[in-house]
Design a protein around this motif. Sequence first.
Motif, short mmCIF file in Angstrom:
data_model
loop_
_atom_site.label_atom_id
_atom_site.label_comp_id
_atom_site.label_asym_id
_atom_site.label_seq_id
_atom_site.Cartn_x
_atom_site.Cartn_y
_atom_site.Cartn_z
N CYS A 9 -0.12 3.32 3.54
CA CYS A 9 0.26 2.91 4.91
C CYS A 9 1.39 1.88 4.93
N THR A 34 -4.86 2.08 -3.45
CA THR A 34 -3.49 2.51 -3.08
C THR A 34 -2.50 1.34 -3.06
N CYS A 45 0.85 -1.19 0.00
CA CYS A 45 0.00 0.00 0.00
C CYS A 45 0.89 1.24 0.00
N GLY A 50 -5.19 -2.48 5.66
CA GLY A 50 -4.52 -1.74 6.74
C GLY A 50 -5.14 -0.39 7.00
N CYS A 51 -5.27 0.43 5.96
CA CYS A 51 -5.72 1.82 6.17
C CYS A 51 -7.07 2.12 5.56
N CYS A 53 -7.43 -1.20 0.88
CA CYS A 53 -6.32 -1.68 1.71
C CYS A 53 -6.83 -2.19 3.06
ZN ZN Z 1 -2.98 1.04 3.34
#
Ligand code: ZN
Length: 406
Positions: free
Chosen positions: A374, A393, A371, A387-388, A385
């Motif tokens: 992040c 991304t 990503c 994660g974020c 994503c």
């Molecule tokens: Zn991310």
Amino acid sequence: MSDFGLLILVTVAIAVGWWLGRRSEQSSQEEQWPTTTGLPSQYYRGLNFLLDGSQDNAIDAFTRALEVNTETFDTHIALGNVLRRRGEVERAIRIHQNLLARPSLPSQQLHLAHLELARDYISAGLLDRAERLLLDLVDESAAHRRLAQRHLLEIYEAQNDWGQARKVAEALLPRRSLLKPTKPPADEVGQPIPLLLAHYCCQQAELALARHDWTQARETLREALKYDRQCVRASLMQGELEYRVGEHAKAVAVLMAIPEQDPDFVPQAVPLLRQALDALGRRTELRHWLQQCLDNNPSTALTLALAEECRDTEGDASAKTFLRLALEKKPSLRGLTLLMQLHNASEAGEDERLQIQTLQRLVEARSSYRCQHCGFHGQHLHWCCPGCKHWGTIRDLGNTGEVVRA
Ligand SMILES: [Zn+2]
């Protein structure tokens, strides 16, 4: 507790001290003692707790020391936010609810407390309650409307309610009126609304594709590209749709336009493009197209795709020649592994074969996607994503791979 949180806590402690000092000074001037004469002792108790490392007790003491009024409002908000960031959402909720129980506060402060309470509920996973608060805030507060709508998007995304997400995002689009055009505030946090709308459309199109509703899927993908012409995901899905309904030439046209949107995603188009060109008897076009893409935007992923195309259409010798030249220009572990595999296929002994298989497994075990927002690493391409929660991304680090549904 993070250093940042501790810093805020200490700052809050100082703010409390300053406020108490000022209040005490005012009171002596007016020869009137505050009605809550126990306040200073609560403050010093809180400070003692803080110095003893008992941060939970310190926060409780500071909260008790401060009555709610317009001057102490920001301190209460800061305390609540520290607690939420620490994961102590229940206590943050209590603090923010306590603020909302004071209707004498100015409406601007009540709206801020409203917003912070909605954020607490989102953190606690109480999305229905957060949604109700945010919908009220959209109606009541022009100052917090866009922020509340952004949080509503978070909620609808988490609930996979793409229809509602589109409705809210459309309300956030700049108005196109010639008389009174609007733009989003320069300091607005979050991804561009047209980009989000395009991905919400893609989510809806995926559902339509899954139930073989080609008309709905085609229409929704067209809308996605209307919002964001650069949405490579919509084009990849259009290619898939046209291929599945037997419109191979349309699939090829859509997929071959992907480098104009985002050359990083060409490797994702290759497997489908290969099948569509095979179906049309035009496979030779693929190598020429890939070479053009590589010349314009050199990357390991494209080098590998072109080497594999050489192998499939012209044999191992042609692929090896191409790879040797490519590796001289830009060395890569994945390219080297493929070259060794090609060598392995015809000439290697048992030991060499084992070494190459081990190397291949090591390369495959490495993360292929990252990503850009992040830094999340993974083995698959996610459009959202994990994660974020940002859309679009995640990028290919140099390997072709399976696309995982968002
Ligand atoms: Zn991310």
